[in-house]
Write a protein that holds these residues in place. Structure first.
Motif, mmCIF file in Angstrom:
data_model
loop_
_atom_site.group_PDB
_atom_site.id
_atom_site.type_symbol
_atom_site.label_atom_id
_atom_site.label_comp_id
_atom_site.label_asym_id
_atom_site.label_seq_id
_atom_site.Cartn_x
_atom_site.Cartn_y
_atom_site.Cartn_z
ATOM 1 N N ALA B 194 -54.074 4.173 4.748
ATOM 2 C CA ALA B 194 -53.034 3.878 3.822
ATOM 3 C C ALA B 194 -51.872 4.947 3.990
ATOM 4 O O ALA B 194 -50.737 4.296 4.161
ATOM 5 C CB ALA B 194 -53.491 4.247 2.410
ATOM 6 N N VAL B 195 -52.136 6.177 4.767
ATOM 7 C CA VAL B 195 -51.131 6.980 5.005
ATOM 8 C C VAL B 195 -50.438 6.288 6.092
ATOM 9 O O VAL B 195 -49.329 6.128 6.277
ATOM 10 C CB VAL B 195 -51.494 8.373 5.376
ATOM 11 N N GLY B 196 -51.146 5.980 7.159
ATOM 12 C CA GLY B 196 -50.725 5.325 8.328
ATOM 13 C C GLY B 196 -49.880 4.041 7.954
ATOM 14 O O GLY B 196 -48.808 3.746 8.579
ATOM 15 N N GLY B 197 -50.532 3.211 7.361
ATOM 16 C CA GLY B 197 -49.831 2.068 6.931
ATOM 17 C C GLY B 197 -48.546 2.195 6.036
ATOM 18 O O GLY B 197 -47.448 1.531 6.311
ATOM 19 N N ALA B 198 -48.627 3.024 5.451
ATOM 20 C CA ALA B 198 -47.400 3.669 4.501
ATOM 21 C C ALA B 198 -46.211 4.089 5.450
ATOM 22 O O ALA B 198 -45.192 3.555 5.517
ATOM 23 C CB ALA B 198 -47.577 4.980 3.539
ATOM 24 N N LEU B 199 -46.693 4.666 6.535
ATOM 25 C CA LEU B 199 -45.597 4.889 7.359
ATOM 26 C C LEU B 199 -45.210 3.911 8.321
ATOM 27 O O LEU B 199 -43.814 3.630 8.401
ATOM 28 C CB LEU B 199 -46.164 6.214 8.563
ATOM 29 N N VAL B 200 -46.145 2.920 8.534
ATOM 30 C CA VAL B 200 -45.768 1.818 9.329
ATOM 31 C C VAL B 200 -44.811 0.922 8.596
ATOM 32 O O VAL B 200 -43.621 0.334 8.891
ATOM 33 C CB VAL B 200 -46.979 0.930 9.896
#
Lengths: 228, 505
Positions: B194-200
């Motif tokens: 989710a954190v990675g996705g948020a950044l992306v």
């Protein structure tokens, strides 16, 4: 005629004043809305020439609306640098009788002032016939006679002649004819009005000894009855 | 009266609607769309993982239970058979045997006699909870040093003997540990994703908005030719709208620029001419007549300048679209007949014949005065450029809708009206036709005729005001100017109707 001129620009004011006086009118003047309103209400005029934009918080439309609010029906000619169709409509809706945009030719202004002044006089019962000199128009049967001789006219020619006859002895400009006879409000590049007037002359003047429709240089036309 | 009051009420309602997002924003502190997006996805993933693992947990324990129960049942049957063969001692031996062979140490047995004495088994005594025979019980029991869940079933044996067969179901505890651990790991991984996705996602959003923002700031800094690149993504909808808006702004700016250029160049000429004439007359006129002629000419020039101003203002006004307030349903037939009547005389005067080719036309929603003006300009032009003894044609006819299969049913309702003016004059070459509607453009061959070069610009503006199309075609000989005015403005007319009923002023 007794005329009130309300105009703030001194050059335009003195120019119009001089012209109107030369044409034999009695003119009062005001250079702001307050004085203009005071004179317009206090005195009796045949016609009022109003500039739309005036200094002193009271503009031309305010004066006009106040006058009309007091059931004062003195003919009012609005003078304005606002040439928009909408502005013109506003002015006429407020109770103005005619609208001239700046810059204007004095002949145009004078012709319209005299036409308005005339209208102020004969607001009587509708006529059924008009007669000027040896020319007579029957408004019901649309029949035109000169010297007893019948003249055949097209409907538009009849309206043109009727307008000239109603303003007999006054100069009518080409713009006035276009507006009042054809109800058009644009500026034609070609001499459309001249051509129609010359056609009318072919029928009304040519077969007779004397001409009654005359051209006024730099101004327009005038129908003057033959002097006999 | 009710209609009068409705607009304020609607406004109040809109204000309330506007307030609501504010309140929601205060309750939810995160503004970044990317993070919200990722959070939403994280929560969704977590919920689905939990549901999924719960289902696994439920079905595996079920399976395990069934397995254990079946095992208990068969074991008990076996043992009961032993009783039949050898009575209580044989059964006791069998139980002891089994306990010895049970490596997993998960089997539980108890055999008691009629007095409740323990004969065999590894349970310390009869559990208090087991009261009914032939019924499965799930109990926690203490074994050695730990407590473990177990499944039991008690059986009656002949002569008052009773037997309990049970099974340690510690495996289920193990399974639950595994699943819980999986769930925790899942949560950790989902959080990371989710954190990675948020950044992306945030980056993606930023990039999408960035392209629009870059264009907007470029435009704000004066570069009106910058456009947003279309990427095929969802933001293209915004990008296209913004690009269309920029095109329109560009066109308007271009118009303003043209007008100022025109004022700079084309008005200077007549002003200079008037000035020079007056100056020359001032210095060199020898008689009042000469002076008068010069002043007369100067007035003519000034009138010409005024005319140009009027035309420029009117074009600008029409192009701004403000004049649509004067639109009404109007009768084109009458308008055309009157215009023809007005110009027929001038045509005849110029040695031309005006030919009319007009079929009855349906009413049009438009500005009568503007159309009169446009038509007058076209007829003025045609008369001006026609050679003597030629023919001028004013034609008007409805244009049928494009005969596509869908609209075939609607045949008979025309899409618009074509009004054209055709002369037999010198015409225009293709290059000139392309530039004809530009302000102040005058074809080389027309340099010596009077005019300002604004006539067609005005016609163009009036046509655009009516959502129409102005086309110039070579007629060999001469030029044909066609105004196409679409009739599909019912919607607009209805809109206007609603407005006029809302404010009856």
């Amino acid at each position: 005629m007794r005329i009130l001129l309300v105009e703030d620009d001194p050059t335009v004011r003195s120019f119009v004043l001089k012209g109107l006086k030369e044409a034999g009118h009695n003119v009062d003047q005001a250079d702001n809305g307050k004085d203009g309103l005071y004179l317009a209400i206090g005195e009796k005029y045949d016609i009022i020439i109003l500039d739309r934009m005036l200094p002193g918080g009271i503009d031309g439309l305010n004066i006009l609306e106040t006058l009309r609010g007091q059931k004062n029906n003195t003919p009012v000619l609005l003078l304005s640098a606002l040439s928009d169709v909408d502005d013109r409509v506003d002015g006429l809706r407020a109770g103005g009788d005619d609208y001239v945009t700046k810059p204007f030719a004095f002949s145009e202004l004078l012709a319209r002032v005299e036409a308005l002044g005339r209208r102020g006089h004969n607001d009587s019962a509708p006529e059924t016939s008009l007669t000027v000199g040896d020319l007579s128009l029957d408004l019901l049967s649309r029949e035109v006679r000169r010297n007893g001789q019948k003249i055949d006219l097209q409907p538009r020619e009849f309206r043109l002649l009727e307008f000239l006859v109603r303003h007999a002895g006054q100069v009518v400009t080409r713009t006035m004819l276009l507006e009042k006879v054809w109800d058009y409000h644009f500026d034609p590049q070609t001499n459309v009005i001249d051509v129609h007037v010359s056609r009318l002359r072919q029928k009304v003047d040519k077969p007779f000894e004397t001409a009654i429709i005359h051209t006024v240089r730099n101004a327009g036309y005038i129908l003057r009855p033959t002097q006999d | 009266m009710a209609e009068d009051r409705s607009p304020p009420r609607r406004r109040w309602f809109r204000r309330r609607q506007e307030k609501q997002p504010d309140a929601r924003r205060r309750r939810w502190p995160i503004r970044s769309a990317g993070i919200n997006f990722a959070l939403g996805y994280g929560v969704l993933f977590l919920i689905s993982a939990t549901l999924f693992l719960s289902f696994i947990w439920w079905s595996s324990t079920n399976l395990l239970n069934q397995h254990v129960r079946a095992f208990i049942e068969t074991d008990a049957q076996e043992l009961q058979k032993r009783w039949v063969y050898g009575g209580a001692p044989a059964l006791g031996d069998a139980i002891t045997d089994r306990l010895e062979q049970n490596i997993d140490d998960d089997a539980l047995y108890l055999l008691i006699d009629r007095h409740g004495r323990r004969l065999a088994g590894n349970l310390p005594g009869w559990p208090v909870a087991i009261k009914k025979m032939n019924h499965f019980y799930e109990l926690s029991i203490r074994r050695y040093t730990f407590t473990t869940p177990a499944e039991f079933k008690a059986y009656h044996l002949p002569h008052g003997f009773k037997m309990i067969v049970g099974h340690d179901i510690r495996g289920r505890t193990l399974l639950s540990t595994v699943i819980t651990r999986t769930l925790i790991w899942c949560a950790v991984m989902i959080a990371l994703l989710a954190v990675g996705g948020a950044l992306v996602v945030r980056d993606l959003f930023r990039r999408m908005v960035g392209s629009i923002a870059r264009t907007a700031s470029a435009v704000a800094n004066g570069d009106l030719n910058h456009r947003i690149a279309l990427t095929g993504s969802e933001t293209d909808l915004v990008a296209e709208t913004v690009n269309t808006m920029l095109d329109r702004i560009n066109r308007l700016m271009e118009g303003v620029r043209q007008v100022s250029n025109a004022i700079a160049h084309d008005l200077r000429t007549p002003i200079t001419r008037a000035r020079n004439q007056l100056e020359e007359a001032l210095f060199s006129a020898t008689s009042p007549d000469e002076l008068r002629t010069a002043v007369d000419k100067a007035i003519g020039d000034l009138d010409h300048i005024t005319g140009i101003f009027e035309a420029l203002l009117r074009i600008a006004q029409i192009e701004a679209g403000s004049r649509r307030s004067a639109f009404t349903m109007m009768d084109l037939n009458q308008l055309l007949a009157n215009m023809a009547e007005l110009y027929e005389a001038s045509a005849e005067d110029a040695g031309l014949s005006l030919h009319l080719d007009i079929v009855p036309l349906p009413p049009l929603f438009g500005d009568e005065r503007m159309l009169q003006q446009a038509l007058a300009n076209l007829l003025d032009n045609a008369i001006k450029f026609s050679p003597p003894n030629s023919t001028l044609t004013l034609s008007a006819h409805p244009v049928p809708a494009m005969p596509t299969p869908e609209t075939a049913a609607a045949e008979g309702t025309p899409a618009g009206i074509d009004i054209s003016v055709q002369d037999q004059g010198p015409g225009m070459n293709d290059a000139d036709i392309l530039r004809a509607h530009e302000r102040f453009f005058r074809a080389e061959s027309a340099r010596n005729t009077p005019g300002s070069g604004l006539g067609l610009s005005l016609v163009q503006a009036v046509t655009s005001l009516h959502h129409g199309r102005l086309t110039l075609t070579q007629a060999h000989p001469g030029l044909k100017v066609t105004l196409f005015l679409p009739l599909t403005q019912e919607a607009e007319q209805n809109a206007r109707h609603t407005i006029s009923t809302e404010n009856p002023s």
